[in-house]
Design an enzyme around this catalytic site. Structure first.
Site, short mmCIF file in Angstrom:
data_model
loop_
_atom_site.label_atom_id
_atom_site.label_comp_id
_atom_site.label_asym_id
_atom_site.label_seq_id
_atom_site.Cartn_x
_atom_site.Cartn_y
_atom_site.Cartn_z
N HIS A 18 33.98 38.54 44.87
CA HIS A 18 33.77 38.83 43.45
C HIS A 18 34.91 39.66 42.87
O HIS A 18 34.70 40.45 41.95
CB HIS A 18 32.44 39.57 43.25
N HIS A 45 26.35 38.18 40.63
CA HIS A 45 27.33 37.37 41.35
C HIS A 45 28.17 36.77 40.23
O HIS A 45 27.63 36.23 39.26
CB HIS A 45 26.63 36.30 42.19
#
Length: 569
Positions: A503, A547
């Site tokens: 991420h 996410h």
């Protein structure tokens, strides 16, 4: 290979990833029909493992040709380990390889983004509508388990083209596990995409009855004739006229010029690499490599932040779930593969189709010395009710994948994630050679707050999952995890096991001119360089509590909207 004559377009988009494909779609479908070139280093992916829910985790590990092959520098807080940083290579970018989770994050993430960027259009009341415009959310499946998931249809989009869903049927073990945590005091969150992610939820995913949605399957099917796509085309050079970018050149000598703008969508690791190679970045760094400075921009490649995670795995009685028996029966797997390929039904449509977890506050976080040492504005943000300390996932894949279990056993794979990491890494160049991969220092666990918060996240995740009174009775033994839940043993486990969840963000940060490290303004324009924008996760001024797939789509959506408005397309 020699240079080819340049082709000319209104817009050139560098990078056919999550944001890039969306922008290409929006610009090429605008009423004035501008000419658009989308340039992607990889191919148009086809073949095995790319669509079925069962293969949610497979492409990242079983299709190495769809990965850029980036690796971090040795991490001093991880015992000198390097981290393989998987990034999607091909049309769709990392939406080909990600684990499909589709979460917005906290509404407070976007309120803070608005404050940092000086642009109220990033506030939650606006970004929530943007998310709705992006998605086509299939909620109906949740009617079968409304006690665990009940999104408000009015709060979600059905006219967008990114297909998102909650599964029609919950895989065995999900409801049992969630109910066990809720019974033992965890808050149930019926819709983690409401602006408040805190609590235990079933996570929406970028899937539909047809399988995985990628940005390419959503945005590049039946592309109009004013959109041209180059694959196998790695951009090495930006063409300048003075301080204005007017085109690009690829590694194999293809050139293109643009009448309006070049938009870089190469991702958090490759966008700063491309900017630095072309003289946009910290002047001293560039001069030390013999690169002509086009614009001294100190923030390029800095402020790299990420979510980090550790797997926790236990052997359980197969009465809890039958995953292991299914995954190790060749006949059943072949049958399931045949059914999926025939009409997208069967076990491949069910197994791994649902993922549940929670975004949670660590007990007593505001009393930690590591918390009290943070900047007061950061403390204030982290104290907000809808801003979590950590995330847990309760039913992930088997790690290590080659684990052998006895008959009558299966597994529960949990994950602990750190939210709002304070450590900052960097992306720099090895040399002025465009073929060299960048130096990626992730700086994991360098900040004292991160070490404390990750330790508590692991302890809480393990306790909630494997010492839960209702789940403990099916747990047989630990497969993967710390020796005990003492600080010493958890810290040793972190050193050995912490890794990325891919991420990364922040390396071409959005901010006002007053911020010395800001690289782009709130309209994605690179400071001090005409004709150039950046629109990918590198612009994030903070790491959202999610996410990051959904945020990448949001960045593409907002960039496209601003371009269409500015150029009256």
């Amino acid at each position: 290979m020699g240079s080819t004559p340049a082709s000319s377009y209104d817009f050139i988009i560098v990078g056919g990833g999550t944001a890039g494909c969306l922008i290409a779609n929006r610009l090429s479908h605008a009423p004035t029909r501008p000419s658009v070139l989308l340039v992607e280093a990889g191919s148009n992916p086809e073949g095995e493992y790319l669509r079925a829910p069962f293969h949610r985790y497979s492409p990242a590990f079983l299709r190495p040709e769809l990965d850029h092959g980036l690796v971090s520098t040795p991490q001093k807080n991880l015992g000198g380990r390097t981290i393989a940083y998987t990034r999607g290579k091909g049309l769709g970018g990392s939406s080909i390889l990600n684990f499909g989770v589709y979460l917005y994050g906290s509404g407070e993430d976007y309120n803070r983004w608005a404050d940092i960027s000086g642009d109220d259009s990033w506030r939650w009341e606006h970004t929530q509508k943007d998310f709705q415009a992006i998605e086509n959310f299939h909620i109906k499946g949740a009617e079968e388990y409304a006690h665990l998931a009940k999104p408000d249809p009015k709060a979600h989009g059905k006219d967008g083209i990114v297909k998102v869903c909650l599964p029609d049927v919950l895989e065995e073990g999900i409801a049992t596990s969630m109910e066990a945590l809720i019974k033992n005091g965890e808050k149930l969150n019926l819709d983690p995409n409401s602006g408040d992610p805190v609590g235990i939820s079933i996570f929406p995913a970028s899937y539909s009855k047809d399988g995985r949605t990628t940005s390419a399957t959503a945005h590049l099917v039946d592309a109009p004739d004013n959109l041209e796509i180059w694959t196998g085309a790695t951009v090495h050079r930006l063409a300048f006229e003075g301080t204005k970018v007017v085109g690009i050149e690829t590694a194999d000598g293809r050139r293109a010029t643009c009448k309006k703008e070049v938009i870089i969508c190469s991702g958090t690791l490759d966008t700063p690499r491309l900017l630095l190679l072309n003289g946009i970045g910290p002047a001293k760094e560039l001069e030390s490599l013999g690169i002509k400075v086009m614009k001294d921009l100190p923030g390029v490649g800095k402020q790299l932040r990420d979510h980090i995670m550790t797997f926790l795995e236990c052997e359980v009685d197969s009465s809890h779930n039958n995953r292991y028996a299914f995954e190790h029966d060749e006949a059943l797997m072949l049958e399931a593969d045949t059914a999926w390929k025939k009409d997208k039904t069967g076990p491949y449509a069910l197994h791994h189709s649902g993922l549940w977890g929670g975004f949670l506050k660590a007990p007593g976080v505001e009393e930690w010395p590591e918390f009290r040492a943070l900047d007061p504005a950061v403390q204030e943000f982290l104290s907000l009710d809808s801003v979590p300390t950590y995330e847990l996932i309760g039913n992930c894949l088997m790690v290590p994948p080659d684990t052998v279990l006895p008959e009558g056993s299966s597994y529960i794979g949990a994950i602990a994630f750190l939210m709002n990491a304070q450590s900052e890494g960097s992306v720099t160049l090895r040399s002025a050679d465009p073929a060299d991969k960048p130096l990626i220092d992730l700086a994991y666990l360098e900040h004292p707050y991160d070490r404390r918060a990750m330790r508590e996240g692991i302890r809480q995740t393990y306790t909630k999952m494997f010492e839960n009174p209702d789940l403990k009775k099916v747990v047989k033994k630990q497969i993967l995890g710390p020796e005990s839940l003492s600080d010493e043993h958890i810290d040793a486990y972190m050193t050995a096991a912490v890794t990325t969840v891919w991420h990364a963000n922040g390396t071409a940060m959005m901010g006002t001119r007053e911020n010395a490290l800001a690289c782009v303004d709130s309209r994605f324009r690179v400071y001090g360089v005409e004709g150039l924008r950046v629109a990918d996760l590198s612009v994030c001024p903070l790491t959202p509590n999610n996410h990051t797939q959904a945020t990448a789509y949001l960045v593409g959506h907002k960039a496209a909207e601003k371009l269409i408005a500015e150029y009256e397309l």
